[in-house]
Design a protein around this motif. Structure first.
Motif, PDB file in Angstrom:
ATOM      1  N   GLN A  10       0.310  -1.430   0.370  1.00 35.72           N
ATOM      2  CA  GLN A  10       0.257   0.321   0.107  1.00 35.72           C
ATOM      3  C   GLN A  10       1.041   1.504  -0.021  1.00 35.72           C
ATOM      4  N   ALA A  11       1.413   0.924   0.674  1.00 33.33           N
ATOM      5  CA  ALA A  11       2.843   2.473   0.776  1.00 33.33           C
ATOM      6  C   ALA A  11       3.748   3.106  -0.287  1.00 33.33           C
ATOM      7  N   MET A  12       3.904   1.852  -0.893  1.00 30.58           N
ATOM      8  CA  MET A  12       4.498   2.261  -2.817  1.00 30.58           C
ATOM      9  C   MET A  12       3.157   2.192  -3.685  1.00 30.58           C
ATOM     10  N   ARG A  13       2.319   2.002  -3.156  1.00 27.60           N
ATOM     11  CA  ARG A  13       0.931   2.284  -4.003  1.00 27.60           C
ATOM     12  C   ARG A  13       1.144   4.380  -3.866  1.00 27.60           C
ATOM     13  N   ASP A  14       0.369   4.068  -2.342  1.00 23.52           N
ATOM     14  CA  ASP A  14       0.777   5.511  -2.310  1.00 23.52           C
ATOM     15  C   ASP A  14       1.466   6.448  -2.600  1.00 23.52           C
ATOM     16  N   MET A  15       3.003   6.258  -2.281  1.00 19.15           N
ATOM     17  CA  MET A  15       4.147   7.166  -2.875  1.00 19.15           C
ATOM     18  C   MET A  15       3.967   7.450  -4.892  1.00 19.15           C
ATOM     19  N   ARG A  16       3.385   6.357  -5.554  1.00 22.16           N
ATOM     20  CA  ARG A  16       3.445   6.444  -6.905  1.00 22.16           C
ATOM     21  C   ARG A  16       2.263   7.542  -7.044  1.00 22.16           C
ATOM     22  N   ALA A  17       0.788   7.540  -5.948  1.00 14.67           N
ATOM     23  CA  ALA A  17       0.222   8.792  -6.397  1.00 14.67           C
ATOM     24  C   ALA A  17       0.950  10.016  -5.965  1.00 14.67           C
ATOM     25  N   GLY A  45      10.700   7.006  -0.954  1.00 14.06           N
ATOM     26  CA  GLY A  45       9.521   7.575   0.217  1.00 14.06           C
ATOM     27  C   GLY A  45      10.281   7.279   1.264  1.00 14.06           C
ATOM     28  N   TRP A  46       9.690   7.337   2.668  1.00 10.37           N
ATOM     29  CA  TRP A  46       9.333   7.195   3.828  1.00 10.37           C
ATOM     30  C   TRP A  46       7.747   6.383   4.305  1.00 10.37           C
ATOM     31  N   ALA A  47       7.830   5.360   4.694  1.00  7.37           N
ATOM     32  CA  ALA A  47       6.449   5.036   5.130  1.00  7.37           C
ATOM     33  C   ALA A  47       6.703   4.450   6.752  1.00  7.37           C
ATOM     34  N   THR A  70      11.722   2.392   3.849  1.00  7.95           N
ATOM     35  CA  THR A  70      11.836   2.964   2.654  1.00  7.95           C
ATOM     36  C   THR A  70      11.983   2.661   1.703  1.00  7.95           C
ATOM     37  N   LEU A  71      11.258   2.877   0.852  1.00  6.69           N
ATOM     38  CA  LEU A  71      10.842   2.785  -0.755  1.00  6.69           C
ATOM     39  C   LEU A  71      11.551   3.520  -1.873  1.00  6.69           C
ATOM     40  N   VAL A  72      12.218   2.688  -3.016  1.00  6.48           N
ATOM     41  CA  VAL A  72      12.037   3.167  -4.015  1.00  6.48           C
ATOM     42  C   VAL A  72      11.988   3.230  -5.536  1.00  6.48           C
ATOM     43  N   SER A  73      11.147   3.954  -6.245  1.00  6.35           N
ATOM     44  CA  SER A  73      10.479   3.451  -7.769  1.00  6.35           C
ATOM     45  C   SER A  73      12.175   3.645  -8.679  1.00  6.35           C
ATOM     46  N   SER A  74      12.928   2.919  -8.229  1.00  4.77           N
ATOM     47  CA  SER A  74      13.763   1.856  -9.178  1.00  4.77           C
ATOM     48  C   SER A  74      14.277   0.787  -9.241  1.00  4.77           C
TER      49      SER A  74
END
Length: 279
Positions: free
Chosen positions: A154-161, A176-178, A216-220
């Motif tokens: 869910q955090a990854m989806r929210d970061m993308r938004a 991002g950080w959640a 931590t979340l990264v889009s890569s």
């Protein structure tokens, strides 16, 4: 293509993107009508410590204080926010210099580090002069409470938004950080994935956030540098949209970091320390 950029100083003060006129191709057909598009800005950013130039990178000219602090922490130049005594930004040679004043103990350590590298043969890896500097020891992160896998997804989806600059330009990565419940608290963007992560870590440190209490979340993809930086920040979970490298997995194992890749919709792959994940 015509590129419209404001006055240079004005652009560097805030603009993270510029506007351009482009010709679109749709279904292999050229539309002769020009349309406006947005391009992510990328400028040289030089980091200077106590008057001595240390590194220059290309980055998006936004959140540079976060970037400088995050880089200083993840590279082991300083041990904490209190080691930064001052920070100034100045425009030079079509770029930006971030001048930091750091504690005398950290400055001496940095000078010794540079002196130790002097005269050695460079390995050519990302501008770092020696292999030990690339694969430097990183302390293991502390064990933390298990986190539901659904919270990570869910955090990854929210970061993308929340990737505003990416939506404008299509050219930037995000970090991002959640918290442990998957609530995204911070997102930073940059043309470079490492820069985005440094900006995030700097923002967490400046805000006094307990980074170890979340993920931590990264889009890569997850390169070993991304694992190193996350572990240096004390975060025990790193989730990436794409694949990790073999070295990233080995470093994650050594540093007690839970590494996830291929987060897509409701899917993911857990590469290391799956005990932190709850079904």
């Amino acid at each position: 293509m015509r590129l419209s950029t404001p006055d240079l100083d004005e652009a560097f003060d805030r603009a993270d993107h510029a506007r351009a006129q482009v010709v679109r191709v749709r279904a292999a057909r050229i539309d002769a009508t020009e349309q406006e598009d947005c391009l992510a800005e990328e400028v040289p950013i030089a980091l200077e410590y106590n008057g001595i130039s240390h590194a220059t990178m290309l980055a998006t000219p936004a959140d540079l204080e976060d970037f400088a602090l995050g880089f200083s922490l993840t590279e082991g130049i300083v041990d904490g926010v209190s080691d930064i005594r001052g920070m100034d930004l100045r425009h030079e040679c079509a770029g930006i210099v971030v001048a930091l004043e750091i504690s005398s103990a950290c400055a001496m350590r940095l000078r010794e580090r540079r002196r130790a590298m002097a005269g050695r043969t460079g390995c050519g890896l990302c501008g770092v002069e020696t292999l030990p500097e690339v694969l430097r020891p990183v302390p293991a992160v502390a064990d933390g409470p298990a986190v539901p896998i659904g919270a990570v997804l869910q955090a990854m989806r929210d970061m993308r938004a929340r990737q505003v600059l990416h939506d404008l330009t299509g050219a930037t990565h995000a970090a991002g950080w959640a918290d442990a419940q998957g609530r995204v608290a911070l997102v930073r963007e940059d043309v470079g994935r490492h820069n985005a992560l440094d900006k995030l870590i700097g923002a967490l440190a400046r805000g006094g956030q307990d980074a170890s209490a979340g993920m931590t979340l990264v889009s890569s993809r997850a390169s070993f540098e991304m694992v190193q930086k996350t572990a240096m920040a004390g975060v025990g979970i790193l989730a990436a949209v794409s694949a990790p490298t073999a070295l990233a997995v080995r470093v994650a194992l050594q540093t007690n970091l839970t590494l996830l890749g291929f987060l897509r919709d409701a899917d993911a792959a857990i590469y290391t320390h799956p005990q932190r994940m709850l079904a």
